[in-house]
Scaffold this motif. Sequence first.
Motif, PDB file in Angstrom:
ATOM      1  N   GLN A   7      55.261  15.717  20.898  1.00 57.14           N
ATOM      2  CA  GLN A   7      54.786  16.968  21.462  1.00 57.14           C
ATOM      3  C   GLN A   7      55.928  17.691  22.190  1.00 57.14           C
ATOM      4  O   GLN A   7      56.103  18.899  22.043  1.00 57.14           O
ATOM      5  CB  GLN A   7      53.616  16.695  22.418  1.00 57.14           C
ATOM      6  N   LYS A   8      56.719  16.957  22.960  1.00 53.67           N
ATOM      7  CA  LYS A   8      57.852  17.563  23.673  1.00 53.67           C
ATOM      8  C   LYS A   8      58.900  18.080  22.679  1.00 53.67           C
ATOM      9  O   LYS A   8      59.485  19.142  22.893  1.00 53.67           O
ATOM     10  CB  LYS A   8      58.463  16.565  24.647  1.00 53.67           C
ATOM     11  N   GLN A   9      59.089  17.311  21.596  1.00 58.11           N
ATOM     12  CA  GLN A   9      60.039  17.757  20.568  1.00 58.11           C
ATOM     13  C   GLN A   9      59.558  19.056  19.929  1.00 58.11           C
ATOM     14  O   GLN A   9      60.346  19.984  19.715  1.00 58.11           O
ATOM     15  CB  GLN A   9      60.206  16.670  19.482  1.00 58.11           C
ATOM     16  N   ASP A  10      58.241  19.128  19.661  1.00 59.94           N
ATOM     17  CA  ASP A  10      57.680  20.369  19.091  1.00 59.94           C
ATOM     18  C   ASP A  10      57.865  21.544  20.052  1.00 59.94           C
ATOM     19  O   ASP A  10      58.213  22.658  19.639  1.00 59.94           O
ATOM     20  CB  ASP A  10      56.190  20.186  18.766  1.00 59.94           C
ATOM     21  N   GLU A  11      57.639  21.300  21.359  1.00 61.98           N
ATOM     22  CA  GLU A  11      57.828  22.354  22.359  1.00 61.98           C
ATOM     23  C   GLU A  11      59.284  22.802  22.397  1.00 61.98           C
ATOM     24  O   GLU A  11      59.578  24.009  22.465  1.00 61.98           O
ATOM     25  CB  GLU A  11      57.392  21.863  23.735  1.00 61.98           C
ATOM     26  N   LEU A  12      60.208  21.844  22.343  1.00 64.33           N
ATOM     27  CA  LEU A  12      61.637  22.197  22.349  1.00 64.33           C
ATOM     28  C   LEU A  12      62.003  23.001  21.106  1.00 64.33           C
ATOM     29  O   LEU A  12      62.751  23.997  21.191  1.00 64.33           O
ATOM     30  CB  LEU A  12      62.501  20.934  22.419  1.00 64.33           C
ATOM     31  N   ASP A  13      61.444  22.578  19.952  1.00 61.35           N
ATOM     32  CA  ASP A  13      61.730  23.317  18.713  1.00 61.35           C
ATOM     33  C   ASP A  13      61.223  24.758  18.817  1.00 61.35           C
ATOM     34  O   ASP A  13      61.917  25.714  18.423  1.00 61.35           O
ATOM     35  CB  ASP A  13      61.080  22.631  17.504  1.00 61.35           C
ATOM     36  N   ARG A  14      60.031  24.956  19.385  1.00 62.17           N
ATOM     37  CA  ARG A  14      59.488  26.310  19.557  1.00 62.17           C
ATOM     38  C   ARG A  14      60.368  27.130  20.512  1.00 62.17           C
ATOM     39  O   ARG A  14      60.657  28.311  20.275  1.00 62.17           O
ATOM     40  CB  ARG A  14      58.049  26.245  20.080  1.00 62.17           C
ATOM     41  N   ASP A  15      60.790  26.473  21.604  1.00 63.36           N
ATOM     42  CA  ASP A  15      61.635  27.169  22.572  1.00 63.36           C
ATOM     43  C   ASP A  15      62.963  27.576  21.933  1.00 63.36           C
ATOM     44  O   ASP A  15      63.455  28.704  22.146  1.00 63.36           O
ATOM     45  CB  ASP A  15      61.889  26.301  23.798  1.00 63.36           C
ATOM     46  N   VAL A  16      63.530  26.672  21.157  1.00 67.40           N
ATOM     47  CA  VAL A  16      64.812  26.982  20.494  1.00 67.40           C
ATOM     48  C   VAL A  16      64.616  28.137  19.513  1.00 67.40           C
ATOM     49  O   VAL A  16      65.427  29.067  19.449  1.00 67.40           O
ATOM     50  CB  VAL A  16      65.387  25.734  19.789  1.00 67.40           C
ATOM     51  N   LEU A  17      63.547  28.108  18.729  1.00 64.95           N
ATOM     52  CA  LEU A  17      63.267  29.202  17.794  1.00 64.95           C
ATOM     53  C   LEU A  17      63.065  30.523  18.537  1.00 64.95           C
ATOM     54  O   LEU A  17      63.552  31.588  18.108  1.00 64.95           O
ATOM     55  CB  LEU A  17      62.023  28.890  16.952  1.00 64.95           C
ATOM     56  N   ALA A  18      62.355  30.446  19.643  1.00 68.09           N
ATOM     57  CA  ALA A  18      62.123  31.659  20.431  1.00 68.09           C
ATOM     58  C   ALA A  18      63.436  32.203  20.962  1.00 68.09           C
ATOM     59  O   ALA A  18      63.678  33.427  20.939  1.00 68.09           O
ATOM     60  CB  ALA A  18      61.160  31.372  21.576  1.00 68.09           C
ATOM     61  N   LEU A  67      66.414  31.729  19.637  1.00 67.89           N
ATOM     62  CA  LEU A  67      67.197  32.242  18.505  1.00 67.89           C
ATOM     63  C   LEU A  67      66.686  33.627  18.089  1.00 67.89           C
ATOM     64  O   LEU A  67      67.477  34.514  17.746  1.00 67.89           O
ATOM     65  CB  LEU A  67      67.123  31.283  17.317  1.00 67.89           C
ATOM     66  N   ARG A  68      65.403  33.850  18.112  1.00 70.07           N
ATOM     67  CA  ARG A  68      64.843  35.160  17.751  1.00 70.07           C
ATOM     68  C   ARG A  68      65.283  36.224  18.748  1.00 70.07           C
ATOM     69  O   ARG A  68      65.588  37.354  18.376  1.00 70.07           O
ATOM     70  CB  ARG A  68      63.328  35.085  17.715  1.00 70.07           C
ATOM     71  N   ALA A 110      67.971  36.066  20.559  1.00 69.02           N
ATOM     72  CA  ALA A 110      69.421  36.226  20.492  1.00 69.02           C
ATOM     73  C   ALA A 110      69.859  36.987  19.247  1.00 69.02           C
ATOM     74  O   ALA A 110      70.966  37.532  19.194  1.00 69.02           O
ATOM     75  CB  ALA A 110      70.095  34.872  20.519  1.00 69.02           C
ATOM     76  N   ARG A 111      69.053  37.117  18.252  1.00 63.86           N
ATOM     77  CA  ARG A 111      69.410  37.845  17.044  1.00 63.86           C
ATOM     78  C   ARG A 111      69.391  39.360  17.332  1.00 63.86           C
ATOM     79  O   ARG A 111      68.457  39.850  17.958  1.00 63.86           O
ATOM     80  CB  ARG A 111      68.362  37.589  15.968  1.00 63.86           C
ATOM     81  N   PRO A 112      70.357  39.975  16.838  1.00 63.53           N
ATOM     82  CA  PRO A 112      70.345  41.421  17.023  1.00 63.53           C
ATOM     83  C   PRO A 112      69.282  42.074  16.097  1.00 63.53           C
ATOM     84  O   PRO A 112      69.040  41.588  15.003  1.00 63.53           O
ATOM     85  CB  PRO A 112      71.722  41.867  16.624  1.00 63.53           C
ATOM     86  N   PRO A 113      68.640  43.095  16.585  1.00 68.68           N
ATOM     87  CA  PRO A 113      67.639  43.768  15.743  1.00 68.68           C
ATOM     88  C   PRO A 113      68.323  44.422  14.552  1.00 68.68           C
ATOM     89  O   PRO A 113      69.431  44.921  14.634  1.00 68.68           O
ATOM     90  CB  PRO A 113      67.026  44.806  16.653  1.00 68.68           C
ATOM     91  N   ASN A 114      67.694  44.493  13.478  1.00 63.01           N
ATOM     92  CA  ASN A 114      68.254  45.102  12.268  1.00 63.01           C
ATOM     93  C   ASN A 114      68.135  46.563  12.289  1.00 63.01           C
ATOM     94  O   ASN A 114      67.470  47.371  12.485  1.00 63.01           O
ATOM     95  CB  ASN A 114      67.586  44.595  10.988  1.00 63.01           C
TER      96      ASN A 114
END
Length: 164
Positions: free
Chosen positions: A144-155, A157-158, A160-164
Amino acid sequence: MAAAQGASELSPRNKLYLKISESLSEDQVKNLRTMLITDHHIGKEKIETSTPHEIFNMLEDDHKIGEGNLGLLIELLKDLGETQWAKDLQEEEMHQTDKQSQDMEKTQEEAQQKTNEQHKEQMEKERKEREDAELTRMMLDIQQKQDELDRDVLAMLRKARPPN
């Protein structure tokens, strides 16, 4: 020779019956038959021509005497005036009763030991099941903590990405 060989094959109790049988006088044998018939322990037709040894075996077959149960025979011998045989049989009966008690105690101890072992095995099994359940719970928490970390990392990264 055959009689001696046959006697050696008898059980200790039957050897004792044979010794008693051989020690009784004709009058005592007649009185024995009379007592057994009068008290309805054995029918007249069964013991009219039987030896005392055969009579003792009939009583044993009818479960009126036997190992640890010699009271009737003791009383019969007392009534016949055979007090020494009666005393010897009382001692034998006490010995048999003691042996039966010891055997029963041993059986009870073995049963208790087996119960204790089964209880110990059950407790060990339950302990392992609790440990397995705890490990499963810990693994689910980690997942569960790994899933939360993965979601946080994805969030992140989104963001940090520049808008197109």
